[in-house]
Design a protein around this motif. Structure first.
Motif, PDB file in Angstrom:
ATOM      1  N   PHE A  13       8.905  -2.202   3.467  1.00 52.94           N
ATOM      2  CA  PHE A  13       8.297  -1.003   4.047  1.00 52.94           C
ATOM      3  C   PHE A  13       9.262   0.175   3.988  1.00 52.94           C
ATOM      4  O   PHE A  13       8.867   1.300   3.681  1.00 52.94           O
ATOM      5  CB  PHE A  13       7.864  -1.262   5.499  1.00 52.94           C
ATOM      6  CG  PHE A  13       6.577  -2.023   5.608  1.00 52.94           C
ATOM      7  CD1 PHE A  13       6.576  -3.391   5.827  1.00 52.94           C
ATOM      8  CD2 PHE A  13       5.355  -1.381   5.476  1.00 52.94           C
ATOM      9  CE1 PHE A  13       5.388  -4.098   5.915  1.00 52.94           C
ATOM     10  CE2 PHE A  13       4.166  -2.079   5.563  1.00 52.94           C
ATOM     11  CZ  PHE A  13       4.179  -3.441   5.777  1.00 52.94           C
ATOM     12  N   ILE A  14      10.523  -0.088   4.277  1.00 49.80           N
ATOM     13  CA  ILE A  14      11.525   0.992   4.238  1.00 49.80           C
ATOM     14  C   ILE A  14      11.659   1.513   2.805  1.00 49.80           C
ATOM     15  O   ILE A  14      11.755   2.721   2.578  1.00 49.80           O
ATOM     16  CB  ILE A  14      12.880   0.485   4.772  1.00 49.80           C
ATOM     17  CG1 ILE A  14      12.782   0.227   6.275  1.00 49.80           C
ATOM     18  CG2 ILE A  14      14.003   1.478   4.480  1.00 49.80           C
ATOM     19  CD1 ILE A  14      13.987  -0.452   6.868  1.00 49.80           C
ATOM     20  N   VAL A  16       9.435   1.632   0.525  1.00 47.06           N
ATOM     21  CA  VAL A  16       8.262   2.396   0.093  1.00 47.06           C
ATOM     22  C   VAL A  16       8.135   3.724   0.849  1.00 47.06           C
ATOM     23  O   VAL A  16       7.681   4.724   0.291  1.00 47.06           O
ATOM     24  CB  VAL A  16       6.992   1.538   0.284  1.00 47.06           C
ATOM     25  CG1 VAL A  16       5.744   2.355   0.085  1.00 47.06           C
ATOM     26  CG2 VAL A  16       7.010   0.369  -0.687  1.00 47.06           C
ATOM     27  N   THR A  17       8.551   3.760   2.133  1.00 51.00           N
ATOM     28  CA  THR A  17       8.310   4.958   2.942  1.00 51.00           C
ATOM     29  C   THR A  17       9.526   5.871   3.091  1.00 51.00           C
ATOM     30  O   THR A  17       9.378   7.084   3.105  1.00 51.00           O
ATOM     31  CB  THR A  17       7.844   4.578   4.347  1.00 51.00           C
ATOM     32  OG1 THR A  17       8.788   3.664   4.915  1.00 51.00           O
ATOM     33  CG2 THR A  17       6.481   3.934   4.332  1.00 51.00           C
ATOM     34  N   LEU A  18      10.692   5.289   3.228  1.00 48.70           N
ATOM     35  CA  LEU A  18      11.845   6.123   3.587  1.00 48.70           C
ATOM     36  C   LEU A  18      12.894   6.246   2.479  1.00 48.70           C
ATOM     37  O   LEU A  18      13.256   7.342   2.097  1.00 48.70           O
ATOM     38  CB  LEU A  18      12.534   5.558   4.840  1.00 48.70           C
ATOM     39  CG  LEU A  18      11.709   5.598   6.131  1.00 48.70           C
ATOM     40  CD1 LEU A  18      12.418   4.843   7.235  1.00 48.70           C
ATOM     41  CD2 LEU A  18      11.462   7.037   6.552  1.00 48.70           C
ATOM     42  N   LEU A  50       3.826  -7.899  -2.462  1.00 44.61           N
ATOM     43  CA  LEU A  50       3.778  -6.965  -1.336  1.00 44.61           C
ATOM     44  C   LEU A  50       4.167  -5.567  -1.782  1.00 44.61           C
ATOM     45  O   LEU A  50       3.506  -4.580  -1.445  1.00 44.61           O
ATOM     46  CB  LEU A  50       4.688  -7.457  -0.204  1.00 44.61           C
ATOM     47  CG  LEU A  50       4.796  -6.549   1.028  1.00 44.61           C
ATOM     48  CD1 LEU A  50       3.456  -6.370   1.708  1.00 44.61           C
ATOM     49  CD2 LEU A  50       5.815  -7.092   2.022  1.00 44.61           C
ATOM     50  N   PHE A  53       1.546  -3.913  -3.814  1.00 45.54           N
ATOM     51  CA  PHE A  53       0.453  -3.458  -2.961  1.00 45.54           C
ATOM     52  C   PHE A  53       0.846  -2.175  -2.213  1.00 45.54           C
ATOM     53  O   PHE A  53       0.083  -1.211  -2.174  1.00 45.54           O
ATOM     54  CB  PHE A  53       0.086  -4.570  -1.961  1.00 45.54           C
ATOM     55  CG  PHE A  53      -0.873  -4.125  -0.912  1.00 45.54           C
ATOM     56  CD1 PHE A  53      -0.456  -3.907   0.395  1.00 45.54           C
ATOM     57  CD2 PHE A  53      -2.213  -3.904  -1.231  1.00 45.54           C
ATOM     58  CE1 PHE A  53      -1.355  -3.488   1.360  1.00 45.54           C
ATOM     59  CE2 PHE A  53      -3.109  -3.474  -0.264  1.00 45.54           C
ATOM     60  CZ  PHE A  53      -2.681  -3.264   1.030  1.00 45.54           C
ATOM     61  N   LEU A  54       2.049  -2.171  -1.630  1.00 46.32           N
ATOM     62  CA  LEU A  54       2.475  -0.998  -0.842  1.00 46.32           C
ATOM     63  C   LEU A  54       2.648   0.246  -1.706  1.00 46.32           C
ATOM     64  O   LEU A  54       2.412   1.370  -1.256  1.00 46.32           O
ATOM     65  CB  LEU A  54       3.795  -1.303  -0.112  1.00 46.32           C
ATOM     66  CG  LEU A  54       3.714  -2.336   1.021  1.00 46.32           C
ATOM     67  CD1 LEU A  54       5.105  -2.642   1.555  1.00 46.32           C
ATOM     68  CD2 LEU A  54       2.805  -1.863   2.139  1.00 46.32           C
ATOM     69  N   GLN A  57       0.567  -0.049  -6.874  1.00 48.67           N
ATOM     70  CA  GLN A  57       0.645  -0.418  -8.290  1.00 48.67           C
ATOM     71  C   GLN A  57      -0.261  -1.626  -8.519  1.00 48.67           C
ATOM     72  O   GLN A  57      -0.735  -2.250  -7.570  1.00 48.67           O
ATOM     73  CB  GLN A  57       2.098  -0.798  -8.662  1.00 48.67           C
ATOM     74  CG  GLN A  57       3.117   0.294  -8.430  1.00 48.67           C
ATOM     75  CD  GLN A  57       2.999   1.419  -9.437  1.00 48.67           C
ATOM     76  OE1 GLN A  57       2.540   1.218 -10.556  1.00 48.67           O
ATOM     77  NE2 GLN A  57       3.398   2.606  -9.028  1.00 48.67           N
TER      78      GLN A  57
ATOM     79  N   LYS B  33      -7.415  -6.463  -0.505  1.00 46.05           N
ATOM     80  CA  LYS B  33      -6.481  -5.325  -0.480  1.00 46.05           C
ATOM     81  C   LYS B  33      -6.876  -4.346   0.607  1.00 46.05           C
ATOM     82  O   LYS B  33      -6.036  -3.816   1.347  1.00 46.05           O
ATOM     83  CB  LYS B  33      -6.463  -4.609  -1.844  1.00 46.05           C
ATOM     84  CG  LYS B  33      -5.570  -5.288  -2.876  1.00 46.05           C
ATOM     85  CD  LYS B  33      -5.726  -4.721  -4.241  1.00 46.05           C
ATOM     86  CE  LYS B  33      -5.003  -3.434  -4.440  1.00 46.05           C
ATOM     87  NZ  LYS B  33      -5.020  -2.976  -5.838  1.00 46.05           N
ATOM     88  N   THR B  40      -1.112  -2.692   6.945  1.00 46.47           N
ATOM     89  CA  THR B  40       0.107  -2.075   6.383  1.00 46.47           C
ATOM     90  C   THR B  40       0.123  -0.555   6.539  1.00 46.47           C
ATOM     91  O   THR B  40       1.202   0.016   6.714  1.00 46.47           O
ATOM     92  CB  THR B  40       0.260  -2.422   4.896  1.00 46.47           C
ATOM     93  OG1 THR B  40      -0.896  -1.971   4.181  1.00 46.47           O
ATOM     94  CG2 THR B  40       0.441  -3.921   4.702  1.00 46.47           C
ATOM     95  N   ILE B  43       1.693   0.685   9.791  1.00 42.97           N
ATOM     96  CA  ILE B  43       3.142   0.411   9.774  1.00 42.97           C
ATOM     97  C   ILE B  43       3.854   1.434   8.890  1.00 42.97           C
ATOM     98  O   ILE B  43       4.899   1.988   9.268  1.00 42.97           O
ATOM     99  CB  ILE B  43       3.440  -1.023   9.278  1.00 42.97           C
ATOM    100  CG1 ILE B  43       2.770  -2.055  10.201  1.00 42.97           C
ATOM    101  CG2 ILE B  43       4.943  -1.279   9.208  1.00 42.97           C
ATOM    102  CD1 ILE B  43       2.818  -3.464   9.681  1.00 42.97           C
ATOM    103  N   GLN B  44       3.293   1.697   7.726  1.00 44.78           N
ATOM    104  CA  GLN B  44       3.889   2.692   6.812  1.00 44.78           C
ATOM    105  C   GLN B  44       3.910   4.065   7.470  1.00 44.78           C
ATOM    106  O   GLN B  44       4.924   4.775   7.403  1.00 44.78           O
ATOM    107  CB  GLN B  44       3.064   2.775   5.519  1.00 44.78           C
ATOM    108  CG  GLN B  44       3.422   1.724   4.494  1.00 44.78           C
ATOM    109  CD  GLN B  44       2.599   1.865   3.233  1.00 44.78           C
ATOM    110  OE1 GLN B  44       1.430   1.492   3.214  1.00 44.78           O
ATOM    111  NE2 GLN B  44       3.191   2.388   2.195  1.00 44.78           N
ATOM    112  N   LEU B  47       6.595   4.196  10.278  1.00 42.87           N
ATOM    113  CA  LEU B  47       7.956   4.266   9.725  1.00 42.87           C
ATOM    114  C   LEU B  47       8.219   5.649   9.141  1.00 42.87           C
ATOM    115  O   LEU B  47       9.289   6.238   9.341  1.00 42.87           O
ATOM    116  CB  LEU B  47       8.133   3.225   8.620  1.00 42.87           C
ATOM    117  CG  LEU B  47       8.652   1.851   9.061  1.00 42.87           C
ATOM    118  CD1 LEU B  47       8.609   0.890   7.909  1.00 42.87           C
ATOM    119  CD2 LEU B  47      10.064   1.964   9.623  1.00 42.87           C
ATOM    120  N   TYR B  48       7.255   6.175   8.425  1.00 47.59           N
ATOM    121  CA  TYR B  48       7.414   7.477   7.773  1.00 47.59           C
ATOM    122  C   TYR B  48       7.599   8.584   8.811  1.00 47.59           C
ATOM    123  O   TYR B  48       8.506   9.424   8.695  1.00 47.59           O
ATOM    124  CB  TYR B  48       6.198   7.771   6.895  1.00 47.59           C
ATOM    125  CG  TYR B  48       6.278   9.100   6.193  1.00 47.59           C
ATOM    126  CD1 TYR B  48       5.508  10.174   6.618  1.00 47.59           C
ATOM    127  CD2 TYR B  48       7.138   9.295   5.117  1.00 47.59           C
ATOM    128  CE1 TYR B  48       5.587  11.406   5.981  1.00 47.59           C
ATOM    129  CE2 TYR B  48       7.231  10.519   4.482  1.00 47.59           C
ATOM    130  CZ  TYR B  48       6.449  11.564   4.924  1.00 47.59           C
ATOM    131  OH  TYR B  48       6.537  12.784   4.293  1.00 47.59           O
TER     132      TYR B  48
END
Lengths: 148, 261
Positions: A13-14, A16-18, A50, A53-54, A57, B33, B40, B43-44, B47-48
């Motif tokens: 998650f980090i 992908v987002t930060l 994962l 998906f995040l 892609q 999906k 998800t 959560i994203q 965090l963002y």
């Protein structure tokens, strides 16, 4: 192992987002370097899914790449000189570069490794030691037997 | 020892990855999906937004550094603009001097060349020389005031003997309501000018303007030489004298004019 899985999911998650660096792949290939076990392949497969998906892609692309990279590292690890730092670091940098080049080449965009590859290279040594200390100090190994 | 460890597992995972890839391309995995995105996405987002909040706290450090750089660049720009402004003001002042000069001394009668004072000790130094047509003994004026005479000429500069110079001697006269007084204007050491050889019966008073007679040949009649600040009169002396002060302070002038013809 549960802690590792939670940390890797959090890192996904980090990533992908930060922080747009390949943190998950870095941890996986360093762990594969230190402890070449089949659990690394499972981790690479599921975390690849994962991350695909995040990042929105196509599913399966990253899992395929991660599994191939981990298996390559585990095979290379068998060489006698593999654990030397002057061999280990360039081989990991090569894997990270391929991971950066491949999606850019597929999408047809200009290949640009700088400055991400530098940041990931600088993380190799600290992450290597974190994983090593963590596995040695906090993870119970089934091979340890107490002699009476 | 196997050459390729965990070969079976490796091949299975490769095939699974390829299968999932094709299923995803064929849109068979849309439902799982979408379901997973309900978990998800929050959560994203969390965090963002946390990352944005944290980075905003440190933003001022970068902003301060950028502001410091910008401040330095602006200061340099300001210094440049001030310099350009000063140059423009000087040019404007010179142009105004030129226009005013043309109003006082008719350019059809006098051929005047503008020059800038570039130094002042005993003589006034100006930035015109024989390349600009300057010759010795040419008069230097400002409006209708006589300032001095050119005594030395080089290629690009000239030296001007001022009225206050002890070597300067001119025939002069003054006029007031009571009459006219004639005398010789001589410079004294320092910044004084003395009008000497004034007859006692001729009238001269403090505040009277003193003009050039024009008998020397290099300057016309009627140019202002100064004003009377004090009249020195002694009955035992044959002549009386008057202390004269120039109307303009040479140090205040940015432009002077050479009478070429």
């Amino acid at each position: 192992m549960k802690t590792l899985i939670v940390v890797l999911i959090l890192l996904s998650f980090i990533q992908v987002t930060l922080v747009p660096l390949n943190l998950v792949l870095l941890v996986l290939i360093l762990r594969a370097y230190l402890y070449p076990e089949k659990i690394n392949l499972y981790l690479g497969f599921f975390l690849g899914l994962l991350i695909s998906f995040l990042e929105s892609q196509a599913l399966g692309v990253y899992s395929l790449a991660y599994v191939v990279f981990i298996q390559s590292i585990q095979m290379f690890r068998k060489a006698q000189f593999a654990m030397h730092y002057f061999v280990m670091i360039p081989s990991i940098v090569l894997i990270l570069s391929l991971n950066l080049i491949f999606p850019q080449a597929v999408s047809g965009s200009t290949i640009n490794l700088w400055p991400d590859i530098l940041k990931e290279t600088l993380l190799i040594i600290p992450v290597f030691f974190i994983i090593k200390v963590w596995e040695e100090r906090f993870v119970v190994k089934p091979e340890v037997k107490i002699r009476f | 020892m196997r050459i390729i460890p965990h070969l079976k597992l490796f091949l299975i995972l490769i095939l699974l990855s390829i299968l999932i890839f094709f299923l995803d391309n064929a849109r068979f995995l849309q439902l799982p999906k979408t379901a997973l995105s309900y978990i998800t996405t929050p959560i994203q987002f969390g965090l963002y937004s946390s990352g944005q909040t944290i980075s905003r706290q440190f933003y001022f450090i970068f902003a301060a550094r950028f502001a410091a750089k910008e401040n330095k660049a602006l200061q340099e720009q300001l210094a440049q603009i001030i310099s350009e402004n000063a140059k423009l003001r000087r040019d404007l002042s010179e142009t105004q001097s030129l226009l005013e000069q043309q109003k006082t001394l008719d350019p059809r009668v006098y051929n005047l060349v503008a020059a800038r004072p570039i130094g002042l000790d005993r003589y006034l130094k100006i930035d015109k020389g024989f390349k600009d047509g300057v010759k010795e003994s040419q008069a230097v004026v400002f409006k209708d005031n006589f300032l001095g005479k050119v005594i030395k000429v080089t290629e690009k500069t000239s030296s001007v003997e001022l009225l206050t110079d002890p070597d300067s001697k001119l025939s002069a006269f003054s006029i007031n309501k009571n009459g006219k007084a004639k005398g010789i204007l001589a410079g004294q050491f320092g910044s004084e000018i003395l009008m000497d050889k004034i007859l006692h019966e001729e009238s001269i008073e403090k505040g009277d303007l003193v003009y050039s007679e024009g008998t020397e040949g290099f300057l016309p009649r009627g140019l202002i030489l100064g004003s009377v600040v004090e009249v020195l009169e002694k009955e035992t002396q044959i002549f009386k004298q008057a202390k004269i002060k120039p109307v303009f302070d040479i140090r205040d002038l940015e432009l002077v004019f050479l009478m070429q013809e």
